[in-house]
Design an enzyme around this catalytic site. Sequence first.
Site: not given
Length: 394
Positions: A9, A94, A182, A242, A380
């Site tokens: 990732n 990813r 996600h 964010r 993940e």
Amino acid sequence: MANILLVLNAGSSSLKFSVFQLPEQGELQAAVVGQVEGLGGTPHLKAKDGDGRLLADIRWDSGQVTNHAQALMAVDQLLRERFAGQTLIGVGHRVVHGGAEHSAPLRVTPEALDTLAAFIPLAPLHQPHNLAAIRAIWEIHPTLPQVACFDTAFHRTQQPVGEYYGLPYEYYQRGIRRYGFHGLSYEYIATTLPSVAPEIADGRVVVAHLGSGASLCAIHHRRCVGSSMGFTALDGLMMGTRPGNIDPGIVLYLLQQEGLTPAQIEDLLYKRSGLLGLSGISNDMRQLEASAAPRARLAIDHFVYRISRELGALTAVLGGLDALVFTAGIGENSVAIRRQICQHAAWLGIDLDLEANERGATRLTRTGSRVSAWVLPTNEELMIARHTLNLLEI
Ligand code: ADP
């Protein structure tokens, strides 16, 4: 001889990696979990084994390991030593954006890499690094199979009507649409429901992935029907740095009245807003929870408010709600945030069991609660490893 899979990732200044061992039978086992942080600055590699024991802790001087390719050389060296005699059979990555085309993982070829590069403008802060890691692996292992697993793929089943923005239709055709992110986390949760929470596996579920990035996903029959995130990972909930959705007029105002450049606005929206910007203290929820400053409280309250609002919206998309699932760093660990969200959602029929929430039980609601609430850890990396193995076996 045992086989291993590598999962990568790659972020802008970091490279997270996991190594999975393929057992004779049963589930893939994580044998190493690690990351290289501080790429471009003073890099630091840290790796642990599957039981959390430290395997490596290496710091380099600035300028020694500056990019993903060099970081991967260091990771490759570590793995050669650790897994001598074992065979690396593939690498799963990813990849944040698969565009509208990819609703499933992809075995990467040089031609496929070119098509994925076309999505760089849609995710300029993530996609180039994801693809750089694929190229870097080819440099070291030119024939090794590589698989791209997309954060957008799980959302390709969302309601078509929900994919549009109210812009002229040609913008939709040019790719300006709601993609959702996600997805690997949501897919992992969806796949675990039949074994860990069978009573809600076919129900209407909102999953709250609350980490540094945060979003909600509406799931029915374990398929995505809606997401709080849209064209980019800036949309939806307020996050660590964010802002989540804001009036687009604010961006115009900043450009036209305050004279900010596009690069300054990008920096503001990706790195200086959210929990950090509102609190003026930190983007780390643990620090905000420990702080007595009024703006730490404000940031937490606004975080919860925005989740509660979006939960109402996605409940409307689902036509009702059977369960709320918390996951990721904040969702899995913050007793106080879960309590506040569940208390805000009492109107939906969530009857929180305070003691179960305190002790971090899997099921958070009392028997008889009309809507149940759960904590389910996400994984993940395991999702990517499973996809990679599946594609290698075809
Ligand atoms: P990412 O993988 O996107 O970096 P994580 O899923 O690890 O993010 O989540 C990071 C967030 O989780 C941070 O805001 C961190 O403060 C928060 N977090 C982790 N542990 C706790 C805890 N015990 N209590 C509250 N927040 C926590």
